[in-house]
Write an enzyme that holds these catalytic residues in place. Structure first.
Site, PDB file in Angstrom:
ATOM      1  N   ALA A 170     -11.163 -96.982 -51.362  1.00 52.14           N
ATOM      2  CA  ALA A 170     -10.879 -98.065 -52.082  1.00 52.14           C
ATOM      3  C   ALA A 170     -11.068 -99.030 -51.218  1.00 52.14           C
ATOM      4  O   ALA A 170     -11.653-100.331 -51.519  1.00 52.14           O
ATOM      5  CB  ALA A 170      -9.562 -97.926 -52.916  1.00 52.14           C
ATOM      6  N   ASP A 171     -10.374 -99.096 -50.255  1.00 48.01           N
ATOM      7  CA  ASP A 171     -10.232-100.223 -49.120  1.00 48.01           C
ATOM      8  C   ASP A 171     -11.986-100.730 -48.660  1.00 48.01           C
ATOM      9  O   ASP A 171     -12.241-101.653 -48.730  1.00 48.01           O
ATOM     10  CB  ASP A 171      -9.764 -99.912 -47.806  1.00 48.01           C
ATOM     11  N   LEU A 172     -12.750 -99.655 -48.417  1.00 48.58           N
ATOM     12  CA  LEU A 172     -13.891 -99.587 -47.806  1.00 48.58           C
ATOM     13  C   LEU A 172     -14.926-100.154 -48.816  1.00 48.58           C
ATOM     14  O   LEU A 172     -15.763-101.071 -48.508  1.00 48.58           O
ATOM     15  CB  LEU A 172     -14.448 -98.377 -47.146  1.00 48.58           C
TER      16      LEU A 172
END
Length: 399
Positions: A170-172
Site C-alpha cells: 500500500a505504501d509503495l
C-alpha cells in the site's frame, strides 16, 4: 548523459515526507533528475532519533529510500522556519507531504498557503484514508490499509486466516500513484500555467491494486477468497513440486494447457471430460493439479524449466532474494545498482525498473542519502542568507 540532461533536471521538489509512501514518490522524481530537497526537523527536535519503521539513517532501508536528495533541516513550527520554507516554495515546482490530513493546515504549509506564494506549485499529498471523510484524521500505515483494503482476505492459503503481503504494497503503490499524479499535473501546468493539488491515500491505492479481484465483486457479485499459491481464476496456474523442490507453472487457457500436457506426456488430460475447457478445469482444479504434480515430481526444476521454455509454456524457479539477484537475466537487466556514500562506502541499492533510451540508468544514481541537514548551509546560501544569518538560525534552532 550528464545529470543536467536527466528528464526532470529542471524540476525542484520540496520533500516534507517521512516513513515510506511519500519518500517513494520523492525517490521516483529524484532518480530521474529532479532537485529534491529533503526537509527534516533539526536534530534537537527529532522525536524518533533511533529511526522508525524505516530504520536508522545509516541502515539499508533508509539509504535505499532517500538517495539523490539534498538535505535541509528546518523547524516548521517556528515563524522563521516557515519563512525559509516559503522562500523555497517560490523557487519550487512541487511540494510533497504525507502528514495526517489536518497537520499541514495546522502547520500553515498546506496547498492554499503554498499556492498563495507560487500559483504554479504542484502540491502532492498522501494520507492513510483520504483528505476528507469520516476517516480523514485517522492514522494509517501500510498493514492497516492491506487489511481494510481487502488484500489480506485474499492472501495466503485457503482457511489460513488473513495474511499480509511480504512487502509494504500500500505504501509503495500510493507513492508510485502520487508520482504519476504529480507528473500529470506538471504536464497539465504546461497547458494552463497553473499548478494544482494532487492527492491519494494508502486505502485508495490498495483498493485500486485489487484490480480484477475487485471487479469480481463489483461486476459479478462474487467475494474472492484465499487461493494460496494458485491463480484465483486461471487453471492450471500455481506452484508444483519437482524432484528437487518446487516451481511455478502457468498454463491457463486451452492452447497453453495443451502444450503443458504434451511436455508432461499426459495428452490424455486434454480431452478428459473433467478438463476439456477452462470452466471445467477451474471446477476440477484439485484433481487436475494432483495429476500434474504426479508428473512434475519426476524431474528437477531446472529440467522442467528448460522443457517448458522450449514448449512456450510460462514457468520458472522460485527464488530466495539472494538467488533472485544472482539470476543471469536479473544481472543482465542491472537493476542492482551502486552509490558511493562518504562514510559508508559503496552501497548496493535497487535501481529503477523504468528504462529510457536517452537516460541510461547509471546516471539516475547521483547522490547518496544525505546526512541530516547535510546541505543546509548551501541551500540557505542559495536563498541569500549569509554566514551570520545562518548561524543565527542555528542558534535559535530554526535549522
Amino acid at each position: 548523459m550528464s545529470s543536467s540532461r536527466l528528464p526532470l533536471s529542471h524540476i525542484r521538489v520540496l520533500d516534507l515526507t517521512a516513513h515510506r509512501a511519500g519518500p517513494t514518490t520523492a525517490r521516483q522524481l529524484a532518480d530521474w533528475g529532479a532537485d529534491v530537497i529533503k526537509i527534516e526537523p533539526p536534530a534537537a527536535l527529532d522525536d524518533e532519533p533511533g529511526g522508525g519503521l524505516i530504520g536508522k539513517r545509516h541502515g539499508s532501508d533508509f539509504q535505499n529510500l532517500h538517495r539523490n536528495k539534498r538535505g535541509l533541516t528546518l523547524n516548521l513550527k517556528e515563524a522563521e522556519g516557515r519563512e525559509v520554507f516559503f522562500k523555497l516554495v517560490e523557487t519550487a515546482d512541487v511540494v510533497l507531504e504525507n502528514y495526517r490530513s489536518d497537520v499541514k493546515t495546522r502547520l500553515g504549509v498546506d496547498y492554499a498557503a503554498c499556492r498563495a506564494v507560487n500559483p504554479r506549485i504542484v502540491y502532492g499529498s498522501i494520507s492513510g484514508f483520504g483528505q476528507d471523510g469520516p476517516y480523514a484524521t485517522r492514522p494509517g500505515v501500510d498493514q492497516i490499509a492491506q487489511g481494510m483494503g481487502g488484500l489480506m482476505s485474499i492472501t495466503g492459503l485457503p482457511g489460513q486466516g488473513p495474511v499480509r503481503v511480504g512487502i509494504p504494497i500500500a505504501d509503495l503503490t500510493a507513492g508510485h500513484f502520487l508520482a504519476q499524479g504529480v507528473l500529470i499535473a506538471l504536464l497539465d501546468r504546461e497547458r494552463t500555467g497553473e499548478g494544482q493539488w494532487v492527492h491519494t491515500s494508502l486505502l485508495e491505492a490498495q483498493i485500486a491494486m485489487l484490480d480484477f479481484q475487485a471487479s469480481r465483486w463489483l461486476m459479478d457479485g462474487e467475494v474472492p477468497g484465499q487461493a494460496g499459491n494458485e491463480h484465483p481464476t486461471g487453471v492450471p496456474t500455481g506452484v508444483f513440486p519437482t524432484a528437487d523442490g518446487s516451481m511455478n507453472i502457468a498454463a491457463a487457457g486451452d492452447r497453453l494447457f495443451r502444450r503443458l500436457c504434451r511436455v508432461l506426456g499426459r495428452e490424455d488430460l486434454v480431452d478428459h471430460p473433467d478438463y476439456a475447457d477452462s470452466r471445467l478445469r477451474r471446477r476440477n482444479r484439485e484433481a487436475l493439479n494432483a495429476a500434474i504434480a504426479e508428473e512434475t515430481r519426476k524431474r528437477s526444476s531446472a529440467e522442467w524449466d528448460a522443457l517448458l521454455i522450449e514448449a512456450g509454456v510460462p514457468g520458472g524457479p522460485i527464488y530466495g532474494i539472494d538467488q533472485a539477484f544472482e539470476d543471469p537475466q536479473v544481472r543482465h537487466l542491472g537493476i542492482a545498482r551502486q552509490v558511493e556514500h562518504g562514510s559508508l562506502g559503496t552501497l548496493g541499492v535497487v535501481g529503477q525498473p523504468i528504462n529510457l533510451s536517452a537516460a541510461p540508468q547509471p546516471e539516475t544514481l547521483r547522490l547518496p542519502t544525505p546526512e541530516l541537514g547535510e546541505h543546509s548551509d548551501a541551500l540557505l546560501g542559495e536563498l541569500g542568507y549569509d554566514a551570520a544569518a545562518i548561524a543565527g538560525l542555528r542558534a535559535r534552532k530554526v535549522v
